[in-house]
Design a protein around this motif. Structure first.
Motif, mmCIF file in Angstrom:
data_model
loop_
_atom_site.group_PDB
_atom_site.id
_atom_site.type_symbol
_atom_site.label_atom_id
_atom_site.label_comp_id
_atom_site.label_asym_id
_atom_site.label_seq_id
_atom_site.Cartn_x
_atom_site.Cartn_y
_atom_site.Cartn_z
ATOM 1 N N LEU A 1 71.520 36.954 14.915
ATOM 2 C CA LEU A 1 70.978 36.529 13.619
ATOM 3 C C LEU A 1 71.930 35.575 12.906
ATOM 4 O O LEU A 1 71.524 34.539 12.389
ATOM 5 N N VAL A 2 73.220 35.924 12.893
ATOM 6 C CA VAL A 2 74.222 35.099 12.206
ATOM 7 C C VAL A 2 74.356 33.752 12.907
ATOM 8 O O VAL A 2 74.282 32.699 12.281
ATOM 9 N N ALA A 3 74.558 33.784 14.235
ATOM 10 C CA ALA A 3 74.753 32.540 14.986
ATOM 11 C C ALA A 3 73.490 31.687 14.971
ATOM 12 O O ALA A 3 73.560 30.461 14.871
ATOM 13 N N GLY A 4 72.331 32.337 15.075
ATOM 14 C CA GLY A 4 71.074 31.610 15.104
ATOM 15 C C GLY A 4 70.783 30.860 13.819
ATOM 16 O O GLY A 4 70.101 29.839 13.825
ATOM 17 N N LYS A 5 71.312 31.331 12.720
ATOM 18 C CA LYS A 5 71.111 30.667 11.432
ATOM 19 C C LYS A 5 72.256 29.697 11.123
ATOM 20 O O LYS A 5 72.299 29.116 10.045
ATOM 21 N N GLY A 6 73.215 29.549 12.071
ATOM 22 C CA GLY A 6 74.334 28.632 11.852
ATOM 23 C C GLY A 6 75.234 29.060 10.719
ATOM 24 O O GLY A 6 75.752 28.230 9.973
ATOM 25 N N LYS A 7 75.431 30.358 10.570
ATOM 26 C CA LYS A 7 76.231 30.891 9.468
ATOM 27 C C LYS A 7 77.606 31.329 9.961
ATOM 28 O O LYS A 7 77.817 31.570 11.141
ATOM 29 N N SER A 8 78.528 31.459 9.031
ATOM 30 C CA SER A 8 79.826 32.038 9.349
ATOM 31 C C SER A 8 79.695 33.560 9.280
ATOM 32 O O SER A 8 78.740 34.086 8.719
ATOM 33 N N LEU A 9 80.658 34.244 9.877
ATOM 34 C CA LEU A 9 80.672 35.701 9.886
ATOM 35 C C LEU A 9 81.918 36.163 9.144
ATOM 36 O O LEU A 9 83.028 35.777 9.511
ATOM 37 N N ILE A 10 81.752 36.954 8.099
ATOM 38 C CA ILE A 10 82.884 37.444 7.320
ATOM 39 C C ILE A 10 83.015 38.942 7.553
ATOM 40 O O ILE A 10 82.043 39.684 7.375
ATOM 41 N N VAL A 11 84.202 39.362 7.977
ATOM 42 C CA VAL A 11 84.484 40.776 8.223
ATOM 43 C C VAL A 11 85.566 41.206 7.242
ATOM 44 O O VAL A 11 86.683 40.683 7.278
ATOM 45 N N GLN A 12 85.229 42.145 6.362
ATOM 46 C CA GLN A 12 86.185 42.677 5.386
ATOM 47 C C GLN A 12 86.781 43.960 5.948
ATOM 48 O O GLN A 12 86.046 44.866 6.316
ATOM 49 N N THR A 13 88.121 44.023 6.040
ATOM 50 C CA THR A 13 88.793 45.239 6.492
ATOM 51 C C THR A 13 89.677 45.740 5.358
ATOM 52 O O THR A 13 89.850 45.055 4.350
ATOM 53 N N ASN A 14 90.290 46.918 5.543
ATOM 54 C CA ASN A 14 91.189 47.414 4.508
ATOM 55 C C ASN A 14 92.556 46.735 4.562
ATOM 56 O O ASN A 14 93.430 47.069 3.786
ATOM 57 N N GLY A 15 92.729 45.757 5.443
ATOM 58 C CA GLY A 15 93.977 45.000 5.506
ATOM 59 C C GLY A 15 93.813 43.538 5.154
ATOM 60 O O GLY A 15 94.775 42.807 5.010
ATOM 61 N N GLY A 16 92.563 43.106 5.025
ATOM 62 C CA GLY A 16 92.314 41.709 4.721
ATOM 63 C C GLY A 16 90.927 41.291 5.193
ATOM 64 O O GLY A 16 90.119 42.115 5.616
ATOM 65 N N ASN B 1 87.261 35.495 8.395
ATOM 66 C CA ASN B 1 86.097 34.640 8.179
ATOM 67 C C ASN B 1 85.942 33.729 9.399
ATOM 68 O O ASN B 1 86.668 32.752 9.559
ATOM 69 N N PHE B 2 84.997 34.068 10.283
ATOM 70 C CA PHE B 2 84.717 33.289 11.485
ATOM 71 C C PHE B 2 83.847 32.104 11.077
ATOM 72 O O PHE B 2 82.750 32.295 10.549
ATOM 73 N N ASN B 3 84.316 30.861 11.335
ATOM 74 C CA ASN B 3 83.472 29.730 10.980
ATOM 75 C C ASN B 3 82.287 29.656 11.936
ATOM 76 O O ASN B 3 82.181 30.425 12.890
ATOM 77 N N THR B 4 81.352 28.745 11.661
ATOM 78 C CA THR B 4 80.109 28.700 12.437
ATOM 79 C C THR B 4 80.371 28.432 13.917
ATOM 80 O O THR B 4 79.694 29.011 14.774
ATOM 81 N N ALA B 5 81.350 27.587 14.248
ATOM 82 C CA ALA B 5 81.649 27.297 15.658
ATOM 83 C C ALA B 5 82.201 28.537 16.358
ATOM 84 O O ALA B 5 81.855 28.815 17.514
ATOM 85 N N ALA B 6 83.054 29.300 15.678
ATOM 86 C CA ALA B 6 83.610 30.521 16.269
ATOM 87 C C ALA B 6 82.517 31.557 16.479
ATOM 88 O O ALA B 6 82.440 32.194 17.535
ATOM 89 N N THR B 7 81.649 31.712 15.490
ATOM 90 C CA THR B 7 80.551 32.675 15.599
ATOM 91 C C THR B 7 79.629 32.312 16.753
ATOM 92 O O THR B 7 79.256 33.159 17.565
ATOM 93 N N ALA B 8 79.272 31.034 16.864
ATOM 94 C CA ALA B 8 78.377 30.581 17.937
ATOM 95 C C ALA B 8 79.027 30.764 19.303
ATOM 96 O O ALA B 8 78.371 31.190 20.263
ATOM 97 N N SER B 9 80.323 30.477 19.415
ATOM 98 C CA SER B 9 81.023 30.601 20.699
ATOM 99 C C SER B 9 81.076 32.052 21.173
ATOM 100 O O SER B 9 80.803 32.344 22.342
ATOM 101 N N ILE B 10 81.424 32.962 20.285
ATOM 102 C CA ILE B 10 81.483 34.372 20.651
ATOM 103 C C ILE B 10 80.097 34.871 21.049
ATOM 104 O O ILE B 10 79.929 35.549 22.054
#
Length: 176
Positions: free
Chosen positions: A20-35, A38-47
């Motif tokens: 869903l994220v890659a198909g819409k050309g969006k970035s992926l943001i993962v919030q952890t308790n350490g920081g 933010n995966f940019n669109t190219a990183a999200t699509a590649s993974i």
């Protein structure tokens, strides 16, 4: 050479959600308790392209101090890994790069390092490489094309860390 309280966060993202994220050309943001990662669109699509039905498992371990000899020193010791796992949670493959994409990492700085001049190194068992970044809103922010181990600290702590682990300076490659 680690000490203090470690926090560990694991986030598993289903193939369906990644599609869903890659198909819409969006970035992926993962919030952890350490920081934040933010995966940019190219990183999200590649993974997503490299996953064949597997889920993405991101593991973050963060410590806010390190032991060097008998001394406990202020530092952020941060280790990030990403891998593909099947629906049973079994390992399939490591995600070692982002196909030309980048991930912006925003590490929360402990109070002991806020308002101080800090630097960041990417390190292995044998060498270290300086990482360019900035301090914003009590976080050290940098971009990377791969995950590994990082340490953020004042220069004197980094020098002591380098000596204790017998690290050599790694090779920095840049360009297009």
């Amino acid at each position: 050479l680690t000490s203090g309280t470690a926090t560990k966060t694991e986030v598993e993202i289903s193939k369906t959600a990644a599609d869903l994220v890659a198909g819409k050309g969006k970035s992926l943001i993962v919030q952890t308790n350490g920081g934040t990662l933010n995966f940019n669109t190219a990183a999200t699509a590649s993974i997503n392209k490299n996953a064949e039905g597997e889920n993405l498992l991101i593991s973050v371990i963060k410590e806010d101090s390190i032991a060097i000899g008998e001394a406990i020193m202020d530092a952020v010791n941060f280790n990030v890994t990403a891998k593909l796992v099947n629906n049973a949670g079994e390992f399939v493959a490591d995600v070692t790069n982002f196909g030309g994409g980048e991930v912006e990492v925003a590490l929360d700085l402990p109070t002991s390092l806020q308002e101080k001049e800090v630097k960041c190194w990417n390190y292995t068992d044998t060498n270290y490489t300086p990482v360019e970044g900035t301090v914003k809103n009590n976080q050290f922010v940098f971009k990377t094309k791969h995950f590994s181990k990082y340490i953020v600290a004042e220069k004197t702590t980094l020098d002591a860390f380098k000596a204790a682990k017998n690290l050599s300076e790694g090779v920095t490659v840049s360009g297009t």
